[in-house]
Scaffold this motif. Structure first.
Motif, PDB file in Angstrom:
ATOM      1  N   HIS A 339       0.829  -1.204   0.000  1.00 53.02           N
ATOM      2  CA  HIS A 339       0.000   0.000   0.000  1.00 53.02           C
ATOM      3  C   HIS A 339       0.866   1.259   0.000  1.00 53.02           C
ATOM      4  CE1 HIS A 339      -3.686   2.333   0.854  1.00 53.02           C
ATOM      5  NE2 HIS A 339      -2.847   3.131   1.491  1.00 53.02           N
ATOM      6  N   LEU A 340       1.875   1.300   0.846  1.00 52.41           N
ATOM      7  CA  LEU A 340       2.742   2.484   0.894  1.00 52.41           C
ATOM      8  C   LEU A 340       3.418   2.721  -0.452  1.00 52.41           C
ATOM      9  CD1 LEU A 340       4.471   2.165   4.400  1.00 52.41           C
ATOM     10  CD2 LEU A 340       2.561   3.641   3.739  1.00 52.41           C
ATOM     11  N   LEU A 341       3.823   1.641  -1.119  1.00 54.91           N
ATOM     12  CA  LEU A 341       4.485   1.790  -2.417  1.00 54.91           C
ATOM     13  C   LEU A 341       3.481   2.207  -3.490  1.00 54.91           C
ATOM     14  CD1 LEU A 341       7.122   1.349  -4.077  1.00 54.91           C
ATOM     15  CD2 LEU A 341       6.260  -0.955  -4.554  1.00 54.91           C
ATOM     16  N   ARG A 342       2.350   1.514  -3.520  1.00 52.69           N
ATOM     17  CA  ARG A 342       1.359   1.755  -4.574  1.00 52.69           C
ATOM     18  C   ARG A 342       0.749   3.141  -4.482  1.00 52.69           C
ATOM     19  NH1 ARG A 342      -1.776  -1.962  -3.146  1.00 52.69           N
ATOM     20  NH2 ARG A 342      -3.318  -0.719  -2.040  1.00 52.69           N
ATOM     21  N   GLU A 343       0.397   3.563  -3.270  1.00 51.84           N
ATOM     22  CA  GLU A 343      -0.334   4.815  -3.101  1.00 51.84           C
ATOM     23  C   GLU A 343       0.581   6.025  -2.930  1.00 51.84           C
ATOM     24  OE1 GLU A 343      -3.594   5.126  -3.393  1.00 51.84           O
ATOM     25  OE2 GLU A 343      -3.763   2.979  -3.786  1.00 51.84           O
ATOM     26  N   HIS A 344       1.804   5.818  -2.445  1.00 55.71           N
ATOM     27  CA  HIS A 344       2.638   6.964  -2.096  1.00 55.71           C
ATOM     28  C   HIS A 344       4.069   6.894  -2.625  1.00 55.71           C
ATOM     29  CE1 HIS A 344      -0.640   7.940   0.604  1.00 55.71           C
ATOM     30  NE2 HIS A 344      -0.550   6.731   1.108  1.00 55.71           N
ATOM     31  N   GLY A 345       4.450   5.759  -3.229  1.00 51.16           N
ATOM     32  CA  GLY A 345       5.816   5.643  -3.719  1.00 51.16           C
ATOM     33  C   GLY A 345       6.837   5.564  -2.617  1.00 51.16           C
ATOM     34  N   ILE A 346       6.419   5.130  -1.432  1.00 49.76           N
ATOM     35  CA  ILE A 346       7.301   5.071  -0.262  1.00 49.76           C
ATOM     36  C   ILE A 346       7.667   3.618   0.033  1.00 49.76           C
ATOM     37  CG2 ILE A 346       7.407   5.458   2.249  1.00 49.76           C
ATOM     38  CD1 ILE A 346       5.670   7.911   1.825  1.00 49.76           C
ATOM     39  N   GLY A 347       8.948   3.371   0.333  1.00 48.66           N
ATOM     40  CA  GLY A 347       9.394   2.042   0.686  1.00 48.66           C
ATOM     41  C   GLY A 347       9.180   1.756   2.172  1.00 48.66           C
ATOM     42  N   THR A 348       9.294   0.482   2.550  1.00 44.44           N
ATOM     43  CA  THR A 348       9.036   0.062   3.927  1.00 44.44           C
ATOM     44  C   THR A 348      10.247  -0.647   4.512  1.00 44.44           C
ATOM     45  OG1 THR A 348       6.668  -0.220   3.509  1.00 44.44           O
ATOM     46  CG2 THR A 348       7.576  -1.362   5.432  1.00 44.44           C
ATOM     47  N   ILE A 349      10.581  -0.283   5.751  1.00 45.34           N
ATOM     48  CA  ILE A 349      11.598  -0.986   6.539  1.00 45.34           C
ATOM     49  C   ILE A 349      10.882  -1.569   7.748  1.00 45.34           C
ATOM     50  CG2 ILE A 349      13.749  -0.793   7.822  1.00 45.34           C
ATOM     51  CD1 ILE A 349      14.251   1.818   6.161  1.00 45.34           C
ATOM     52  N   LEU A 350      10.742  -2.903   7.785  1.00 49.31           N
ATOM     53  CA  LEU A 350       9.983  -3.575   8.841  1.00 49.31           C
ATOM     54  C   LEU A 350      10.920  -4.139   9.893  1.00 49.31           C
ATOM     55  CD1 LEU A 350       7.303  -4.845   9.956  1.00 49.31           C
ATOM     56  CD2 LEU A 350       7.859  -6.847   8.546  1.00 49.31           C
ATOM     57  N   VAL A 351      10.645  -3.786  11.136  1.00 48.04           N
ATOM     58  CA  VAL A 351      11.351  -4.394  12.270  1.00 48.04           C
ATOM     59  C   VAL A 351      10.285  -5.134  13.071  1.00 48.04           C
ATOM     60  CG1 VAL A 351      12.860  -4.030  14.235  1.00 48.04           C
ATOM     61  CG2 VAL A 351      12.923  -2.436  12.316  1.00 48.04           C
ATOM     62  N   ASN A 352      10.196  -6.443  12.859  1.00 53.44           N
ATOM     63  CA  ASN A 352       9.115  -7.218  13.462  1.00 53.44           C
ATOM     64  C   ASN A 352       9.594  -7.889  14.740  1.00 53.44           C
ATOM     65  OD1 ASN A 352       6.935  -8.822  14.095  1.00 53.44           O
ATOM     66  ND2 ASN A 352       6.519  -9.387  11.973  1.00 53.44           N
ATOM     67  N   ALA A 353       9.195  -7.311  15.880  1.00 53.67           N
ATOM     68  CA  ALA A 353       9.562  -7.872  17.185  1.00 53.67           C
ATOM     69  C   ALA A 353       8.345  -8.501  17.843  1.00 53.67           C
ATOM     70  CB  ALA A 353      10.155  -6.790  18.080  1.00 53.67           C
ATOM     71  N   ALA A 354       7.431  -9.028  17.021  1.00 52.19           N
ATOM     72  CA  ALA A 354       6.256  -9.702  17.570  1.00 52.19           C
ATOM     73  C   ALA A 354       6.620 -11.105  18.027  1.00 52.19           C
ATOM     74  CB  ALA A 354       5.151  -9.771  16.515  1.00 52.19           C
ATOM     75  N   VAL A 355       6.001 -11.543  19.122  1.00 53.34           N
ATOM     76  CA  VAL A 355       6.250 -12.889  19.644  1.00 53.34           C
ATOM     77  C   VAL A 355       4.920 -13.521  20.026  1.00 53.34           C
ATOM     78  CG1 VAL A 355       8.567 -12.350  20.467  1.00 53.34           C
ATOM     79  CG2 VAL A 355       6.627 -11.981  21.960  1.00 53.34           C
ATOM     80  N   GLY A 356       4.961 -14.728  20.568  1.00 52.16           N
ATOM     81  CA  GLY A 356       3.744 -15.473  20.872  1.00 52.16           C
ATOM     82  C   GLY A 356       3.035 -15.031  22.129  1.00 52.16           C
TER      83      GLY A 356
END
Length: 531
Positions: A339-356
């Motif tokens: 969505h960020l790329l398609r709608e705004h031309g912005i790239g994403t840097i994901l830091v996923n610290a989700a756990v159980g």
């Protein structure tokens, strides 16, 4: 011709001629005059009475409609059912009048037809029934329990009521077969000729009218902020304007360093020049993106990265964090990046610290074991982005937590006050880690509903989340769709009564929703870069 009042009560026999002598009105003249007045008064009275009756009838009709609407609102209409073939508002003998081959409302019934009955003499018999080859019709299996009936509504395909939508208005406890069920028409797609004619505005068709409207507003659209986010409260450093095509948008933002960035989605380059850092923190397994089925479309190479513990790599299924398994087809964060790329031309840097299965007031607390590694992952990813020359123009933290907190409230281990205090402390830690303090945008996933329903703990956590969003200027809802997952097919494992994980459809919804809010709340919010 009857005389007027002035003529009957004139001063002189010859009006205006004193020499003719004083005029003495005759009784016959007075009677004629008064009869005329009385007749007029009677006519007015009749007209007033008629108008009053019409007004009263209109008021009654409006009152009935208001009551219907209030009744629908009270049920919390939320459960669309499969459409019915026809609807019958008079009493029907269910035992033998709804068999295959019978003609009802001009329709010849076939086996499996869904027929709605709303006018049964015994109102507890009202409902949706399935036509059998012979013998009595049976209640539809999606509307034969109290839980399935409350808030139910459906559309009608054929017959007198084709195009209408009907809904159940009952709000109290329902015992199927005993409780009287009341259905009302809540909407209709049948056009009103006069309204359609007015809407055409002299054009040959509604399509032609719409074409004229679109042509007349095309230029205005290119010069105004009338896009899908126009209702949002934009921070002053963000400007979004539609192009002449009416689709592509330009986003301009000023970062904490005063740099001016323009990203035009009408000409997205293969490699974005501007990036959004998304830190999924204070989360559980749903934040990892546990889903099944085909994975969400992976963004083009070089447009989205995720931290894998040692480097930034192309975003894919969420990476393991603290030993958590990731055998899934995660969807939320790929959907957000797309969505960020398609709608705004912005790239994403994901830091996923989700756990159980972790809790805010335990593993994520100041003395818990998750803050340090999560902060380290955030700092390392941001440093790696700097080394790669990825120009970060905004940051958000996303929190998808609450299941474990609710479970421990239900078991008596926690009370909601502990969870709220721990949440406030954790949000302060997030702001400090990001270098933004109380300006750090934090997006929450509202706690969802399990397959087997809610619990007191879940209701308390959800209420707490709403309080935090209302009380804290930097905390927002990123997604609130989880509460509808059981009834809208959004859970991963069908048939698992305790299932709380979302499938790809709902993961995608969550990611898209968070992307929209991240643009509004995250652009321009950038903490101190790691050297």
């Amino acid at each position: 011709m009857p005389q007027t009042i002035d003529q009957v009560w004139r001063d002189y026999d010859v009006d205006g001629v004193p020499a003719s002598g004083n005029h003495n009105p005759k009784k016959s003249e007075i009677r004629t005059l008064l009869k005329g007045i009385q007749g007029g008064t009677d006519s007015v009275a009749v007209a007033v009475t008629a108008e009053r009756d019409r007004a009263h009838a209109a008021e009654t009709a409006i009152g009935i409609r208001i009551n219907d609407v209030e009744a629908l609102a009270a049920t919390g209409v939320r459960s669309p059912k499969a459409s019915v073939r026809l609807l019958v508002t008079v009493n029907v003998n269910i035992a033998n009048a709804l068999e295959a081959g019978d003609t009802v409302d001009g329709i010849v019934l076939v086996v499996g037809d869904r027929v709605a009955l709303t006018g049964q003499t015994v109102a507890s018999q009202n409902g949706v029934y399935i036509v059998q080859a012979s013998g009595a019709a049976v209640r539809a299996t999606d509307m034969d329990t109290a839980a399935e009936l409350v808030g139910a509504f459906f559309s009608i395909d054929a017959g007198t009521h084709a195009g209408e939508t009907w809904a159940l208005t009952n709000t109290g406890t329902i015992t199927v077969g005993t409780t009287a069920l009341t259905f009302i028409k809540s909407a209709s797609t049948q056009p009103v000729v006069s309204e359609v004619a007015t809407a055409r505005g002299g054009q040959a068709s509604l399509s032609a009218k719409l074409g004229t409207m679109e042509a007349s507003t095309a230029v205005a659209k290119a010069l105004t902020q009338t896009d899908e986010y126009a209702w949002k409260d934009y921070p002053p450093f963000i400007k979004r304007v539609l192009t002449a095509a009416g689709k592509s948008a330009v986003v301009e933002a000023t970062t904490a360093y005063g740099a001016y960035i323009t990203s035009d989605s009408s000409a997205v380059s293969p490699i974005p020049t501007s990036w959004m850092l998304v830190w999924v923190v204070l989360s559980q397994s749903n934040g990892q993106g546990f889903a099944v089925g085909a994975p969400t479309t992976i963004p083009p190479t070089g447009t989205a990265y995720m931290w894998n513990g040692s480097a930034l790599v192309a975003i894919a299924d969420p990476t393991a964090f603290q030993g958590q398994a990731t055998s899934n087809n995660g969807g939320a964060w790929q959907a957000l990046a797309n969505h960020l790329l398609r709608e705004h031309g912005i790239g994403t840097i994901l830091v996923n610290a989700a756990v159980g299965a972790t809790a805010t007031a335990d593993e994520w607390s100041e003395t818990g074991d998750l803050r340090a590694p999560s902060a380290a992952a955030y700092a390392a990813a941001k440093g790696a982005a700097h080394v790669l020359g990825l120009h970060i123009i905004g940051e958000v933290a996303i929190s998808a937590i609450g299941e474990s907190d609710a479970g421990r409230i239900d078991s008596g281990t926690f009370v909601i006050a502990d969870v709220k205090a721990a949440s406030l402390d954790a949000y302060e830690w997030i702001g400090t880690t990001m270098g933004l303090g109380d300006k750090a945008p934090i997006l929450l996933w509202e706690l969802g509903v399990r397959a087997n329903g809610d619990s007191a703990g879940r209701e308390q956590v959800r209420q707490m989340q709403h309080e935090l969003v209302a009380e804290l200027p930097n905390v927002f809802f990123g997604w609130t769709g989880g509460r509808y997952a059981p009834e809208q097919g959004g859970l991963r494992q069908v048939g698992n009564a305790s299932e709380t994980h979302y499938n790809r459809k709902f993961q995608d919804q969550a990611g898209e929703s968070c992307a929209r809010i991240a643009i509004v709340r995250g652009l321009g919010q950038v903490g101190v870069l790691v050297p």
